[in-house]
Design an enzyme around this catalytic site. Sequence first.
Site, mmCIF file in Angstrom:
data_model
loop_
_atom_site.group_PDB
_atom_site.id
_atom_site.type_symbol
_atom_site.label_atom_id
_atom_site.label_comp_id
_atom_site.label_asym_id
_atom_site.label_seq_id
_atom_site.Cartn_x
_atom_site.Cartn_y
_atom_site.Cartn_z
ATOM 1 N N ASP A 127 0.854 -1.188 0.000
ATOM 2 C CA ASP A 127 0.000 0.000 0.000
ATOM 3 C C ASP A 127 0.885 1.232 0.000
ATOM 4 O O ASP A 127 1.955 1.236 0.614
ATOM 5 C CB ASP A 127 -0.917 0.006 1.224
ATOM 6 C CG ASP A 127 -2.009 -1.052 1.150
ATOM 7 O OD1 ASP A 127 -2.431 -1.395 0.029
ATOM 8 O OD2 ASP A 127 -2.447 -1.520 2.209
ATOM 9 N N ASP A 145 -6.889 -1.505 -4.722
ATOM 10 C CA ASP A 145 -7.957 -1.218 -3.759
ATOM 11 C C ASP A 145 -8.926 -0.181 -4.320
ATOM 12 O O ASP A 145 -10.145 -0.305 -4.162
ATOM 13 C CB ASP A 145 -7.379 -0.700 -2.444
ATOM 14 C CG ASP A 145 -6.465 -1.694 -1.747
ATOM 15 O OD1 ASP A 145 -6.617 -2.913 -1.967
ATOM 16 O OD2 ASP A 145 -5.593 -1.240 -0.984
#
Length: 165
Positions: A127, A145
């Site tokens: 991330d 995401d």
Amino acid sequence: MASNKRYFSSSSSMLPWLGIAAVLVLLDQITKITITRLFVYGESHAVTSFFNLVLVYNKGAAFSFLASETGWQRYFFTIMGIGAAIFIIYLLKKHAGQRLFCWALALILGGAIGNVIDRVLYGHVIDFLDVHIGGWHWPAFNIADSAICIGAVLFIYDELRRVGK
């Protein structure tokens, strides 16, 4: 599940949707590779007053759900991602002419595959997008995401539109 309106002449036209998913996977993986080469784990750089680039690893699911578990979640989420991808490909084949529904599925598929690749290669998801406003801080996320979330919103919108007819 999907609107009945068809935009393509045949149900065999799922290739454009798979192409969209493939582009998302490439974009997701290129951005993750770039961030891991430019940043060390935990490093953060402010881009704006509300947005940072940061390198963090997520062993869990969305919002780090189950991230502190003993490692079984890597296999669980990998299997779930592969299962979801197979089911989405089936739905794309069956509903290839239903434009909004297939946009939603293609986005979810690309995101799911992007995160499965991370889990298989690294044991965690990379991330790097970090949004914060005032005291509110959103968990770090990535392109995959984002695609999954946008796809979910489109899916819900398509369902509401279909039910409303």
